[in-house]
Scaffold this motif. Structure first.
Motif, PDB file in Angstrom:
ATOM      1  N   LEU A  51      43.461  84.698  81.593  1.00  0.00           N
ATOM      2  CA  LEU A  51      44.053  85.979  80.997  1.00  0.00           C
ATOM      3  C   LEU A  51      45.221  85.739  80.124  1.00  0.00           C
ATOM      4  O   LEU A  51      45.215  86.161  78.909  1.00  0.00           O
ATOM      5  CB  LEU A  51      44.808  86.696  82.412  1.00  0.00           C
ATOM      6  N   LEU A  52      46.072  84.544  80.118  1.00  0.00           N
ATOM      7  CA  LEU A  52      46.954  84.304  79.077  1.00  0.00           C
ATOM      8  C   LEU A  52      46.197  83.787  78.052  1.00  0.00           C
ATOM      9  O   LEU A  52      46.706  84.233  76.950  1.00  0.00           O
ATOM     10  CB  LEU A  52      47.599  83.146  79.561  1.00  0.00           C
ATOM     11  N   ILE A  53      45.126  83.053  78.035  1.00  0.00           N
ATOM     12  CA  ILE A  53      44.478  82.722  76.587  1.00  0.00           C
ATOM     13  C   ILE A  53      43.749  83.889  76.209  1.00  0.00           C
ATOM     14  O   ILE A  53      43.968  84.200  74.797  1.00  0.00           O
ATOM     15  CB  ILE A  53      43.591  81.648  76.937  1.00  0.00           C
ATOM     16  N   GLN A  54      43.551  84.765  76.810  1.00  0.00           N
ATOM     17  CA  GLN A  54      42.815  85.958  76.272  1.00  0.00           C
ATOM     18  C   GLN A  54      43.782  86.842  75.670  1.00  0.00           C
ATOM     19  O   GLN A  54      43.660  87.246  74.470  1.00  0.00           O
ATOM     20  CB  GLN A  54      42.134  86.900  77.763  1.00  0.00           C
ATOM     21  N   LEU A  55      44.875  87.101  76.262  1.00  0.00           N
ATOM     22  CA  LEU A  55      45.841  87.960  75.389  1.00  0.00           C
ATOM     23  C   LEU A  55      46.491  87.168  74.268  1.00  0.00           C
ATOM     24  O   LEU A  55      46.533  87.835  73.206  1.00  0.00           O
ATOM     25  CB  LEU A  55      47.196  87.999  76.377  1.00  0.00           C
ATOM     26  N   PHE A  56      46.489  85.707  74.101  1.00  0.00           N
ATOM     27  CA  PHE A  56      47.063  84.930  72.998  1.00  0.00           C
ATOM     28  C   PHE A  56      45.956  85.219  71.973  1.00  0.00           C
ATOM     29  O   PHE A  56      46.484  85.506  70.794  1.00  0.00           O
ATOM     30  CB  PHE A  56      46.827  83.702  73.465  1.00  0.00           C
ATOM     31  N   ASN A  57      44.515  85.342  72.255  1.00  0.00           N
ATOM     32  CA  ASN A  57      43.471  85.679  71.192  1.00  0.00           C
ATOM     33  C   ASN A  57      43.284  86.973  70.813  1.00  0.00           C
ATOM     34  O   ASN A  57      42.696  87.355  69.583  1.00  0.00           O
ATOM     35  CB  ASN A  57      42.146  84.893  71.633  1.00  0.00           C
ATOM     36  N   ALA A  58      43.907  87.835  71.697  1.00  0.00           N
ATOM     37  CA  ALA A  58      43.393  89.208  71.543  1.00  0.00           C
ATOM     38  C   ALA A  58      44.541  90.297  70.738  1.00  0.00           C
ATOM     39  O   ALA A  58      44.096  91.011  70.111  1.00  0.00           O
ATOM     40  CB  ALA A  58      42.840  89.767  72.954  1.00  0.00           C
ATOM     41  N   ARG A  59      45.672  89.674  71.299  1.00  0.00           N
ATOM     42  CA  ARG A  59      46.739  90.785  71.135  1.00  0.00           C
ATOM     43  C   ARG A  59      47.594  90.335  69.807  1.00  0.00           C
ATOM     44  O   ARG A  59      47.696  89.249  69.100  1.00  0.00           O
ATOM     45  CB  ARG A  59      47.943  90.501  72.271  1.00  0.00           C
ATOM     46  N   PRO A  60      48.235  91.121  69.097  1.00  0.00           N
ATOM     47  CA  PRO A  60      49.159  91.010  67.821  1.00  0.00           C
ATOM     48  C   PRO A  60      50.015  89.794  68.166  1.00  0.00           C
ATOM     49  O   PRO A  60      50.691  89.483  69.193  1.00  0.00           O
ATOM     50  CB  PRO A  60      49.881  92.244  67.639  1.00  0.00           C
ATOM     51  N   ALA A  61      50.161  89.213  67.020  1.00  0.00           N
ATOM     52  CA  ALA A  61      50.906  87.843  67.075  1.00  0.00           C
ATOM     53  C   ALA A  61      52.542  88.320  67.671  1.00  0.00           C
ATOM     54  O   ALA A  61      52.964  87.341  68.392  1.00  0.00           O
ATOM     55  CB  ALA A  61      51.154  87.167  65.744  1.00  0.00           C
ATOM     56  N   GLU A  62      53.193  89.226  66.984  1.00  0.00           N
ATOM     57  CA  GLU A  62      54.621  89.575  67.366  1.00  0.00           C
ATOM     58  C   GLU A  62      54.751  89.880  68.786  1.00  0.00           C
ATOM     59  O   GLU A  62      55.517  89.597  69.466  1.00  0.00           O
ATOM     60  CB  GLU A  62      55.093  90.438  66.458  1.00  0.00           C
ATOM     61  N   GLU A  63      53.693  90.570  69.378  1.00  0.00           N
ATOM     62  CA  GLU A  63      54.006  90.965  70.702  1.00  0.00           C
ATOM     63  C   GLU A  63      53.607  89.885  71.729  1.00  0.00           C
ATOM     64  O   GLU A  63      54.189  89.858  72.619  1.00  0.00           O
ATOM     65  CB  GLU A  63      52.874  91.896  71.160  1.00  0.00           C
ATOM     66  N   PHE A  64      52.722  89.214  71.457  1.00  0.00           N
ATOM     67  CA  PHE A  64      52.418  87.948  72.336  1.00  0.00           C
ATOM     68  C   PHE A  64      53.510  86.890  72.211  1.00  0.00           C
ATOM     69  O   PHE A  64      54.162  86.518  73.241  1.00  0.00           O
ATOM     70  CB  PHE A  64      51.097  87.070  71.793  1.00  0.00           C
ATOM     71  N   ALA A  65      54.255  86.655  70.848  1.00  0.00           N
ATOM     72  CA  ALA A  65      55.113  85.472  70.953  1.00  0.00           C
ATOM     73  C   ALA A  65      56.581  86.129  71.767  1.00  0.00           C
ATOM     74  O   ALA A  65      56.847  85.269  72.443  1.00  0.00           O
ATOM     75  CB  ALA A  65      55.759  85.272  69.498  1.00  0.00           C
ATOM     76  N   THR A  66      56.800  87.482  71.638  1.00  0.00           N
ATOM     77  CA  THR A  66      58.122  87.823  72.295  1.00  0.00           C
ATOM     78  C   THR A  66      57.648  87.749  73.695  1.00  0.00           C
ATOM     79  O   THR A  66      58.434  87.331  74.601  1.00  0.00           O
ATOM     80  CB  THR A  66      58.449  89.459  71.985  1.00  0.00           C
ATOM     81  N   THR A 112      46.046  88.249  65.102  1.00  0.00           N
ATOM     82  CA  THR A 112      46.357  88.045  66.566  1.00  0.00           C
ATOM     83  C   THR A 112      47.331  86.899  66.666  1.00  0.00           C
ATOM     84  O   THR A 112      47.615  86.269  65.709  1.00  0.00           O
ATOM     85  CB  THR A 112      44.989  87.674  67.341  1.00  0.00           C
ATOM     86  N   ALA A 113      47.741  86.637  68.035  1.00  0.00           N
ATOM     87  CA  ALA A 113      48.769  85.540  68.152  1.00  0.00           C
ATOM     88  C   ALA A 113      47.917  84.201  67.804  1.00  0.00           C
ATOM     89  O   ALA A 113      48.629  83.224  67.503  1.00  0.00           O
ATOM     90  CB  ALA A 113      49.172  85.542  69.607  1.00  0.00           C
ATOM     91  N   ALA A 114      46.768  84.120  67.954  1.00  0.00           N
ATOM     92  CA  ALA A 114      46.055  82.847  67.633  1.00  0.00           C
ATOM     93  C   ALA A 114      46.180  82.268  66.215  1.00  0.00           C
ATOM     94  O   ALA A 114      46.211  80.828  66.029  1.00  0.00           O
ATOM     95  CB  ALA A 114      44.352  82.805  68.061  1.00  0.00           C
ATOM     96  N   CYS A 115      46.755  83.115  65.176  1.00  0.00           N
ATOM     97  CA  CYS A 115      47.064  82.526  63.979  1.00  0.00           C
ATOM     98  C   CYS A 115      48.109  81.551  63.943  1.00  0.00           C
ATOM     99  O   CYS A 115      48.111  80.592  63.106  1.00  0.00           O
ATOM    100  CB  CYS A 115      47.115  83.900  62.874  1.00  0.00           C
ATOM    101  N   PHE A 116      49.004  81.783  64.764  1.00  0.00           N
ATOM    102  CA  PHE A 116      50.296  80.825  64.548  1.00  0.00           C
ATOM    103  C   PHE A 116      50.017  79.657  64.701  1.00  0.00           C
ATOM    104  O   PHE A 116      50.733  78.628  63.979  1.00  0.00           O
ATOM    105  CB  PHE A 116      51.425  81.435  64.985  1.00  0.00           C
TER     106      PHE A 116
END
Length: 377
Positions: A208-223, A20-24
């Motif tokens: 919702l933004l924080i939820q997406l950050f923690n739930a979604r794949p990193a590359e999707e969230f970053a872009t 997830t995006a949280a890793c970066f």
């Protein structure tokens, strides 16, 4: 929204962000020397918990088996789909991972099926409401297995977003497992974040933004988060845009880092954090990716900083901004910011005719801009 930039994707993989995006944000921090404060959204100290669907009544879905569709009451659970096979309570569990060989669908009325792809937003919202909201727990069914389930949910959420129904769109996102959403529905959820902030529902937008950050794949969230941050900044939602830009600055490709650092510095200025602004200017000065536009952006920031310091010498404002306007391409996102502060500086100089001409340019070129509205409201 844009697909992930391939160089950004490679960079994310290089720092080990496979999940997830949280890793970066747990990786090396480019902004380690930038003082933390309350002006940004804390994306790092949280995790995503999917909704508990166990209390919901089962929904009739059709399962394709032995060459035909058969209806079963079905419940979404933490682990997968529970198919109630008879009235005694016997059931089968199909795990979320590994059901690609199965096919599910919701039998819809003919009129409901036809409205899914209609341009009539009001009719879509009206006719899809019941089915879409019943199907939200099942949005995590893999795309190959979901029949028309995803199309109903996506059509409904898109219509709510485009109609400005922020409350209802937010409730849709909260009724799904964001981590399992197919990409098209997830991308629409980013639009819901923007709608919430535009509707002055900052708490829900941040959640919702924080939820997406923690739930979604990193590359999707970053872009998509960078795209979202640019739109929020354009709408003058400076605090939340800054909260998105800061962690993204750690992972953008090297040739984009200077531009992103300058934009982040501008947002720090607008939120009144001059210490962070100076630190970000240092980051920008050391970053690669110099161009005419980044040079112009640096001059604009010099002018805005002087303006916000209430300098009596307006030349410290007007001179760098004037140089920047001469260098900027007409489609630069920095141009309306430069014109905005140019207008305000000439107003303070009591050069009202010059200021009026600048305002007329803003109204002509950026008629719907939040900057123009701020000056004319």
């Amino acid at each position: 929204m844009k697909r992930p930039h391939p160089r950004l994707y490679k960079h994310i993989l290089a720092i080990g962000c496979y999940g997830t995006a949280a890793c970066f944000v747990s990786q090396g921090n480019l902004l380690a020397d930038v003082s933390p404060d309350n002006s940004q959204i804390d994306l790092s100290d949280s995790h995503y918990t999917a909704p508990d669907f166990s209390h919901l009544a089962p929904v009739e879905l059709q399962v394709f088996e032995n060459g035909k569709w058969k209806a079963y009451d079905t419940r979404a659970t933490e682990h997968g789909l529970e198919i109630l096979v008879d009235t005694s309570g016997a059931s089968l569990i199909y795990a979320w991972e590994g059901m690609e060989e199965l096919q599910f669908q919701r039998k819809l009325e003919a009129s409901t099926s036809q409205i899914v792809y209609s341009d009539n937003l009001d009719e879509r919202i009206k006719q899809l409401k019941n089915d879409a909201e019943l199907l939200l727990p099942f949005a995590g069914i893999p795309e190959k297995s979901a029949g028309g389930i995803h199309a109903v949910i996506l059509s409904y959420l898109t219509a709510l977003n485009e109609r400005g129904e922020a409350d209802r769109a937010y409730k849709v996102t909260q009724g799904t497992d964001l981590g399992r959403l197919p990409e098209p529905i997830a991308l629409e959820a980013y639009n819901t974040v923007e709608l919430l902030f535009s509707d002055d529902q900052a708490a829900e937008g941040e959640k919702l933004l924080i939820q997406l950050f923690n739930a979604r794949p990193a590359e999707e969230f970053a872009t998509n988060a960078l795209d979202l941050a640019q739109r929020l900044a354009a709408e003058r939602h400076f605090k939340v845009a800054l909260g998105i830009y800061e962690p993204l600055l750690q992972i953008v490709p090297v040739d984009q880092r200077k531009a992103v650092a300058l934009r982040t510095a501008y947002l720090a200025l607008e939120t009144g954090d001059f210490g962070k602004y100076k630190q970000l200017r240092t980051v920008a000065s050391q970053a690669e990716g110099q161009s005419d536009e980044t040079n112009a952006a640096s001059w604009i920031l010099d002018g805005i900083y002087a303006f916000k310091q209430d300098t009596e010498d307006r030349r410290q404002v007007l001179s760098p901004i004037g140089r920047a306007l001469a260098l900027l391409p007409s489609d630069s996102e920095w141009k309306e910011i430069a014109l905005y502060y140019n207008y305000k500086a000439y107003q303070l100089e009591e050069a009202f005719e010059t200021a009026k001409g600048i305002l007329e340019e803003l109204k002509l070129v950026y008629s719907k801009s939040a900057y123009t509205k701020d000056l004319t409201s």
